[in-house]
Design a protein around this motif. Sequence first.
Motif, PDB file in Angstrom:
ATOM      1  N   PHE A  84      44.138 -17.188 -22.575  1.00 55.15           N
ATOM      2  CA  PHE A  84      43.598 -15.838 -22.682  1.00 55.15           C
ATOM      3  C   PHE A  84      42.101 -15.833 -22.336  1.00 55.15           C
ATOM      4  N   HIS A 113      44.978 -11.562 -20.146  1.00 52.81           N
ATOM      5  CA  HIS A 113      44.856 -10.741 -21.351  1.00 52.81           C
ATOM      6  C   HIS A 113      43.402 -10.329 -21.612  1.00 52.81           C
ATOM      7  N   LEU A 118      44.713  -5.730 -23.499  1.00 56.88           N
ATOM      8  CA  LEU A 118      45.468  -6.717 -24.287  1.00 56.88           C
ATOM      9  C   LEU A 118      46.266  -5.995 -25.367  1.00 56.88           C
TER      10      LEU A 118
END
Length: 324
Positions: A84, A113, A118
């Motif tokens: 991420f 993300h 997200l």
Amino acid sequence: MLNDFPVTGKKATRDGFGDGLLEIGRQNENVVALCADLAGSLKMNAFIKEFPHRFIQVGIAEANMMGIAAGLATVGKIPYTGTFANFSTGRVYDQIRQSIAYSGKNVKICASHAGLTLGEDGATHQILEDMGMMKMLPGMTVINPCDYNQTKAATLAIAEHYGPVYLRFGRPSWPIFMPDNLPFTIGKGILMNEGSDVTIVATGHLVAYAMEAVKKLAEEGISAELINIHTIKPFDDEIVLDSVSKTGCVVSAEEHQRNGGLGDSIAQLLARKLPSPQEYVAVNDSFGESGVPELLLAKYGLTPENIVGAVQEVLKRKVTVGSY
């Protein structure tokens, strides 16, 4: 010109990364992939299945992943790290600075993300400072593509670029509108619509919303020029200066903090070369929160309507400018 970019479907930009990684893996045997326990989320499974000997599952040890990637780069490999965006930057900034950026290692930091989209994972995961953090590192290339096709093209292109790269993409299904055969040139923005009254410069997910804003503005008789800036650094000074010298004002649109992002790059450029009125569509000094991505974008002022409103405000301050 927007007719040249019709919406052909929806798919997440992270899917573009996964498909691009598999394709570049087939083209270049030096490409290797590393992941910090999020291979499914990063859409890396197809690469892993085809090239298991070229994949390292590091586990939840992101700092170690950056160190391993730096080591692989020293022996001629082209490592693509995956996790991420929050864990790709904020958690490992020291390792990136010291082990990768400082020595200019050929590591591709691939970050999914990113931003408010997200969604339900909330503020702790929705990093909004990452582009600013990464563009401040000397020698770091920062790329923020807008849709599936552009993300796939960027994933292929960065393998041919020697040096550290930060590639940012997102989680949700998003409109696809960039041609699938359009070459990706690092550092070169794309003129998506010609206009005479105002320049809109957008990046990432906000390019799709900027396209909607251009159409709404046309209904009001406002001619908006739209530029898709997929590379935050190195920045395409020329395309922005050419446009603003014609329109006399600019609006920037990004899924990032106002401080440190695309808008700041534009403001620095114009302050040096072509002082002009500017409005920002960006998160204003705030963390995010848990919620549905589209609702979060609306709450934090990142919608087509917000872009239209910013254009209306900047036009009030528009002045006649000369060429640069």
